[in-house]
Design a protein around this motif. Structure first.
Motif, PDB file in Angstrom:
ATOM      1  N   LEU A  73       2.682 -21.375 -49.637  1.00 49.40           N
ATOM      2  CA  LEU A  73       2.883 -22.404 -48.617  1.00 49.40           C
ATOM      3  C   LEU A  73       1.577 -23.173 -48.366  1.00 49.40           C
ATOM      4  O   LEU A  73       1.575 -24.397 -48.220  1.00 49.40           O
ATOM      5  CB  LEU A  73       3.340 -21.697 -47.337  1.00 49.40           C
ATOM      6  CG  LEU A  73       4.252 -22.428 -46.400  1.00 49.40           C
ATOM      7  CD1 LEU A  73       5.482 -22.939 -47.113  1.00 49.40           C
ATOM      8  CD2 LEU A  73       4.673 -21.471 -45.260  1.00 49.40           C
ATOM      9  N   ASP A  76       0.925 -25.419 -51.225  1.00 49.67           N
ATOM     10  CA  ASP A  76       1.856 -26.551 -51.163  1.00 49.67           C
ATOM     11  C   ASP A  76       1.402 -27.565 -50.111  1.00 49.67           C
ATOM     12  O   ASP A  76       1.358 -28.771 -50.357  1.00 49.67           O
ATOM     13  CB  ASP A  76       3.266 -26.065 -50.800  1.00 49.67           C
ATOM     14  CG  ASP A  76       3.899 -25.182 -51.867  1.00 49.67           C
ATOM     15  OD1 ASP A  76       3.473 -25.271 -53.029  1.00 49.67           O
ATOM     16  OD2 ASP A  76       4.810 -24.410 -51.535  1.00 49.67           O
ATOM     17  N   VAL A 100       7.231 -29.122 -57.233  1.00 48.18           N
ATOM     18  CA  VAL A 100       6.747 -27.816 -56.778  1.00 48.18           C
ATOM     19  C   VAL A 100       7.835 -26.733 -56.825  1.00 48.18           C
ATOM     20  O   VAL A 100       9.017 -27.016 -56.630  1.00 48.18           O
ATOM     21  CB  VAL A 100       6.178 -27.889 -55.347  1.00 48.18           C
ATOM     22  CG1 VAL A 100       4.913 -28.715 -55.316  1.00 48.18           C
ATOM     23  CG2 VAL A 100       7.204 -28.434 -54.351  1.00 48.18           C
ATOM     24  N   GLY A 102       7.767 -23.919 -54.786  1.00 55.14           N
ATOM     25  CA  GLY A 102       8.059 -23.467 -53.426  1.00 55.14           C
ATOM     26  C   GLY A 102       8.130 -21.954 -53.353  1.00 55.14           C
ATOM     27  O   GLY A 102       8.100 -21.275 -54.379  1.00 55.14           O
ATOM     28  N   PRO A 103       8.252 -21.423 -52.151  1.00 51.05           N
ATOM     29  CA  PRO A 103       8.191 -19.963 -51.973  1.00 51.05           C
ATOM     30  C   PRO A 103       9.553 -19.276 -51.913  1.00 51.05           C
ATOM     31  O   PRO A 103       9.599 -18.076 -51.685  1.00 51.05           O
ATOM     32  CB  PRO A 103       7.481 -19.828 -50.622  1.00 51.05           C
ATOM     33  CG  PRO A 103       7.901 -21.045 -49.858  1.00 51.05           C
ATOM     34  CD  PRO A 103       8.158 -22.142 -50.864  1.00 51.05           C
ATOM     35  N   PHE A 104      10.661 -19.987 -52.112  1.00 52.93           N
ATOM     36  CA  PHE A 104      11.969 -19.384 -51.827  1.00 52.93           C
ATOM     37  C   PHE A 104      12.793 -19.026 -53.050  1.00 52.93           C
ATOM     38  O   PHE A 104      13.964 -18.659 -52.934  1.00 52.93           O
ATOM     39  CB  PHE A 104      12.790 -20.298 -50.900  1.00 52.93           C
ATOM     40  CG  PHE A 104      12.175 -20.438 -49.533  1.00 52.93           C
ATOM     41  CD1 PHE A 104      11.865 -19.327 -48.773  1.00 52.93           C
ATOM     42  CD2 PHE A 104      11.883 -21.695 -49.014  1.00 52.93           C
ATOM     43  CE1 PHE A 104      11.287 -19.448 -47.512  1.00 52.93           C
ATOM     44  CE2 PHE A 104      11.300 -21.833 -47.764  1.00 52.93           C
ATOM     45  CZ  PHE A 104      11.005 -20.701 -47.009  1.00 52.93           C
ATOM     46  N   TYR A 191      14.550 -29.813 -43.796  1.00 56.94           N
ATOM     47  CA  TYR A 191      14.179 -28.596 -43.049  1.00 56.94           C
ATOM     48  C   TYR A 191      12.661 -28.515 -42.940  1.00 56.94           C
ATOM     49  O   TYR A 191      11.944 -29.041 -43.795  1.00 56.94           O
ATOM     50  CB  TYR A 191      14.764 -27.342 -43.712  1.00 56.94           C
ATOM     51  CG  TYR A 191      14.200 -27.037 -45.081  1.00 56.94           C
ATOM     52  CD1 TYR A 191      12.984 -26.378 -45.231  1.00 56.94           C
ATOM     53  CD2 TYR A 191      14.874 -27.412 -46.235  1.00 56.94           C
ATOM     54  CE1 TYR A 191      12.461 -26.102 -46.483  1.00 56.94           C
ATOM     55  CE2 TYR A 191      14.364 -27.150 -47.489  1.00 56.94           C
ATOM     56  CZ  TYR A 191      13.159 -26.491 -47.605  1.00 56.94           C
ATOM     57  OH  TYR A 191      12.643 -26.241 -48.838  1.00 56.94           O
ATOM     58  N   HIS A 215      17.029 -31.283 -50.276  1.00 58.91           N
ATOM     59  CA  HIS A 215      16.952 -31.175 -51.746  1.00 58.91           C
ATOM     60  C   HIS A 215      17.641 -29.904 -52.212  1.00 58.91           C
ATOM     61  O   HIS A 215      17.860 -28.970 -51.432  1.00 58.91           O
ATOM     62  CB  HIS A 215      15.490 -31.143 -52.204  1.00 58.91           C
ATOM     63  CG  HIS A 215      14.726 -30.008 -51.588  1.00 58.91           C
ATOM     64  ND1 HIS A 215      14.092 -30.119 -50.385  1.00 58.91           N
ATOM     65  CD2 HIS A 215      14.545 -28.717 -51.986  1.00 58.91           C
ATOM     66  CE1 HIS A 215      13.545 -28.969 -50.064  1.00 58.91           C
ATOM     67  NE2 HIS A 215      13.801 -28.091 -51.006  1.00 58.91           N
ATOM     68  N   HIS A 217      17.020 -27.084 -55.402  1.00 58.30           N
ATOM     69  CA  HIS A 217      16.063 -26.672 -56.446  1.00 58.30           C
ATOM     70  C   HIS A 217      16.791 -26.312 -57.739  1.00 58.30           C
ATOM     71  O   HIS A 217      17.848 -25.654 -57.694  1.00 58.30           O
ATOM     72  CB  HIS A 217      15.313 -25.407 -56.027  1.00 58.30           C
ATOM     73  CG  HIS A 217      14.420 -25.553 -54.852  1.00 58.30           C
ATOM     74  ND1 HIS A 217      13.058 -25.610 -54.963  1.00 58.30           N
ATOM     75  CD2 HIS A 217      14.693 -25.651 -53.532  1.00 58.30           C
ATOM     76  CE1 HIS A 217      12.522 -25.709 -53.759  1.00 58.30           C
ATOM     77  NE2 HIS A 217      13.491 -25.744 -52.859  1.00 58.30           N
ATOM     78  N   VAL A 245       5.050 -31.229 -48.349  1.00 57.49           N
ATOM     79  CA  VAL A 245       4.382 -30.589 -49.486  1.00 57.49           C
ATOM     80  C   VAL A 245       4.235 -31.546 -50.680  1.00 57.49           C
ATOM     81  O   VAL A 245       3.954 -31.106 -51.793  1.00 57.49           O
ATOM     82  CB  VAL A 245       5.090 -29.269 -49.898  1.00 57.49           C
ATOM     83  CG1 VAL A 245       5.147 -28.313 -48.718  1.00 57.49           C
ATOM     84  CG2 VAL A 245       6.477 -29.511 -50.451  1.00 57.49           C
TER      85      VAL A 245
HETATM   86  C1  BEZ Z   1      10.877 -25.428 -50.768  1.00 57.38           C
HETATM   87  O1  BEZ Z   1      11.301 -26.497 -51.124  1.00 57.38           O
HETATM   88  O2  BEZ Z   1      11.643 -24.480 -50.805  1.00 57.38           O
HETATM   89  C2  BEZ Z   1       9.490 -25.329 -50.255  1.00 57.38           C
HETATM   90  C3  BEZ Z   1       8.468 -25.865 -51.008  1.00 57.38           C
HETATM   91  C4  BEZ Z   1       7.182 -25.769 -50.521  1.00 57.38           C
HETATM   92  C5  BEZ Z   1       6.933 -25.166 -49.313  1.00 57.38           C
HETATM   93  C6  BEZ Z   1       7.977 -24.640 -48.565  1.00 57.38           C
HETATM   94  C7  BEZ Z   1       9.271 -24.738 -49.042  1.00 57.38           C
END
Ligand code: BEZ
Ligand code: FE
Length: 289
Positions: A73, A76, A100, A102-104, A191, A215, A217, A245
């Motif tokens: 995070l 990002d 990116v 991301g963390p999920f 979000y 979005h 992913h 981010v």
């Molecule tokens: C995401 O898109 O899931 C994400 C990307 C970067 C930081 C937090 C969430």
């Protein structure tokens, strides 16, 4: 080596790397030391400030567990993830742009068949996705492994909800012989990235908002092609030009179209509630020789 002062310390540390036999490690660490020292000189870092910095980094590590990655995070939110992605995936005229991670992302999401509902019961307005996966010459990429993950109508990923018995809004699917992919899910909404940790505190102190535009992913893997890690963003979203981010690319904005109840959906059904459709074509870059 003694009597080192503010003018000689950088050279002293660099000399300490002289024996390193891993040339890449030596290059990276030398640059890191030079830039860290230049940073401390430029801002004339005080001891109190560096203590605060160490407390911040400690709290960032302490916030991490198997479901939460505060360092991703941080990377990002500081644009380091986008810089790293961008310089390793130069924009090509033909292939879909990367963005990116991301963390999920969660490895091992359930493998579902074409047309499946990947929402797992997540709240949200119905969404029907149809996509194609092709190579740069337009050739369909059959049996590509496609990981999909997204947040629900509350802007939360399943891993952010305690005690969920099943994955929600995530799955792996395979393209068919013609490189086609279809699934149902829920409409993504904007979000905020998690703000209950050090990164949230940082954004607040900097008067930056934490929002990401809506979005979905995608991670697409196929033999002979580079793995594509990307998103499809929702057209018209208020945060497309201020993503917290820095992940938005114009080429990744998809047309999420709204349809009234009773319209014909892509799967041939006529839902008795309004729904949305997304059609998107992905183009993979060939693997490097
Ligand atoms: C995401 O898109 O899931 C994400 C990307 C970067 C930081 C937090 C969430
Ligand atoms: Fe996301």
């Amino acid at each position: 080596m003694r009597n080192i002062n503010e003018h000689t310390i950088t050279q002293a540390v660099l000399q300490g790397l002289a024996g390193c036999e891993d040339t890449r490690l030596k290059q990276v660490m030398s640059a890191l030391v030079r830039h860290l020292h230049a940073f401390a000189r430029e801002v004339k870092l005080t001891e109190a400030e560096w203590e605060a910095g160490i407390r911040f980094l400690t709290a960032t590590g302490q916030k991490c567990d198997d479901k939460r990655q505060e360092f991703i995070l941080l990377s990002d939110a500081l644009g380091l993830s986008t810089l790293t992605v961008a310089q390793n995936h130069p924009v090509s005229a033909q292939a879909t742009e990367a963005t990116v991670f991301g963390p999920f992302y969660v490895a091992g999401a359930p493998q579902l068949p074409q047309g499946a509902d990947i929402s797992g019961g997540a709240a949200g307005e119905p969404l029907h996705v149809r996509a194609t996966v092709r190579g740069p010459g337009g050739e369909p990429v059959a049996h590509a492994l496609v990981n999909v993950w997204q947040a629900d109508a509350d802007g939360l990923y399943d891993v952010q909800r305690a005690g969920l018995g099943q994955p929600q809004g995530r799955a792996t699917l395979r393209t068919d012989e013609e490189g086609r992919l279809s699934f149902r899910s829920v409409l993504p909404v904007p979000y905020p990235i998690p703000t209950d940790g050090p990164v949230g505190m940082m954004l607040k102190a900097l008067k930056r908002h934490p929002w990401r535009p809506a979005h979905v992913h995608f991670m697409i893997e196929a033999p002979g092609y580079q793995t594509l890690i990307t998103h499809v963003f929702r057209n018209g979203d208020a945060y497309l030009d201020s993503d917290a981010v820095f992940g938005v690319r114009s080429s990744l904005i998809g047309d999420f179209r709204s349809h009234p109840a009773g319209s014909r959906a892509p799967d041939g059904s006529t839902p008795d509630q309004p729904f949305h459709t997304l059609d998107f074509d992905f183009v993979l870059e060939p693997a490097q020789a």
